[in-house]
Design an enzyme around this catalytic site. Sequence first.
Site, PDB file in Angstrom:
ATOM      1  N   CYS A   1       0.819  -1.210   0.000  1.00 22.77           N
ATOM      2  CA  CYS A   1       0.000   0.000   0.000  1.00 22.77           C
ATOM      3  C   CYS A   1       0.854   1.263   0.000  1.00 22.77           C
ATOM      4  O   CYS A   1       0.392   2.329  -0.422  1.00 22.77           O
ATOM      5  CB  CYS A   1      -0.970  -0.004   1.184  1.00 22.77           C
ATOM      6  SG  CYS A   1      -0.202   0.218   2.794  1.00 22.77           S
TER       7      CYS A   1
ATOM      8  N   CYS B   1      12.926   4.320  -6.698  1.00 23.03           N
ATOM      9  CA  CYS B   1      11.482   4.136  -6.575  1.00 23.03           C
ATOM     10  C   CYS B   1      11.009   4.837  -5.303  1.00 23.03           C
ATOM     11  O   CYS B   1      11.748   5.607  -4.700  1.00 23.03           O
ATOM     12  CB  CYS B   1      11.098   2.655  -6.574  1.00 23.03           C
ATOM     13  SG  CYS B   1      11.574   1.763  -5.082  1.00 23.03           S
TER      14      CYS B   1
END
Length: 367
Positions: A186, A328
Site C-alpha cells: 500500500c 522508486c
Amino acid sequence: MASERYHRQLILEGFGATAQSKLTAAKVLVIGAGGLGCPALQYLTAAGIGLIGIADDDTVALSNLHRQILYTTNDIGKPKAKVAAQRLHTMNPEIQFVVHTLRIESINILEILKDYDVVLDGSDNFESRYLINDACALLKKPLIFAAVADYEGQLAIFNVTDEKGETTNYRDLFPIAPKPGEIANCADNGVIGVLPGIIGTMAASETIKLITGLGKPLVNKLLHYNLLNNEQHELAIIAGNDYQLPQNEADLMTFNYNQTGLTEPMVIEIDATALNNLQQKTSTLLIDVRELHEVPALDKAIYHQIPMSSFADFLSTDVEEQNLVLICQHGIRSVAAAEALAEKYGNTKNIYSLKGGIVKWRNYFSN
C-alpha cells in the site's frame, strides 16, 4: 463497573458472562500498530481482552493519519506502540498492555510469542508475514491473518484445527515469498483509509469469535473483500505439501526470511549523497521505476521513467551508460529492477539502488 462497561455484549443471547470471562482471560498479541492494527486494537480493547501485546518498531508519520486513526498530528515522530498503548489505556483502563517497540525478527519472535494465546498479524510486508506464520506454526499458536492491497482485503485464521481435523497455515496459500517488486504494497500503490479499518475490525471480530467460541470463525478459509462493489467471498484453504516449515528453533533462526532470497545483495544501495555524486558523472543513467501515476513527479530531463510494469521491454534493449541508478518510492522495487539489470550486465556496469527511495530522501528531490 466491568459489568456496566460490557453490558451490551453481556446481554447478547449466546454470549453472557461465560464468553466475557474468556475474553478477560485471553492474551492477544497484535503485530503492527498501523492501518490494520489500529482498528483491531481499539475493538479488542473495548471488548475486554485481558492482556494485549502491541509490537511495532515504527514511529507515527503524517502519511499514516488518514487510516491509522489511533494517532493525531501531535503524535508524529513518536513510537506507534507506545502511543497506541497510552491511548487505548484511556479507552479501557481495565486492560493490561505490553509494549514491544522492536522489530519482530527470527532472533526474538519465539520468546515474544510464547506468552500469548492468539496472534493477530497486521504487518505490511511479506518478510514479516512468513516469519510470523512459521513461528506460530512451530508454537501451534492460532494466527489471525489480515492484509489489504489496492481496494481489496483478505482475512483468514491459521493453525486451528477445523471440524475435519485439518490445520493450515499461510504457506498453504503462498508457499514461497514473492520477490521484491512482484507485488506492490500500500505504500507504493496507495490505500483508501477505510479499507484497513474494515479489515482490521473484521480481524478483531474473528479474534473474539475464536476466543469465545461464537459463530463460525474463518478457520482454514480465506475471506476476500472488495471495497468498490462490497463483494466478498470465501475460499477453502487446503493443506499443501510443497513447502517445509521450520521444525525447531534452530531451523527458524537459520531460515532466510530476506525477501530477495539472497544472503548478499546483488546491487549496491546508496544514499542521496552518493546519488548526487553519480549524477554529476556523464556516464550515469538515472531510472525512476515507479508507475506513471505516482507522485512526486521527478524531472524527466534528469530521471528516465521506466515503470516496473514495462521494465521487461527495457531489459531487452542495451544502454551505453556505465553507471545505472534505480529509484522508486521506498527502495524496494528499485532493488528488484537493479538485480534484473545486474543479471543482464554482470560486472560490466555499475548498478545502484537508492536505499529507502524517494520517501526517505524527499528533501533531496524537492530541491
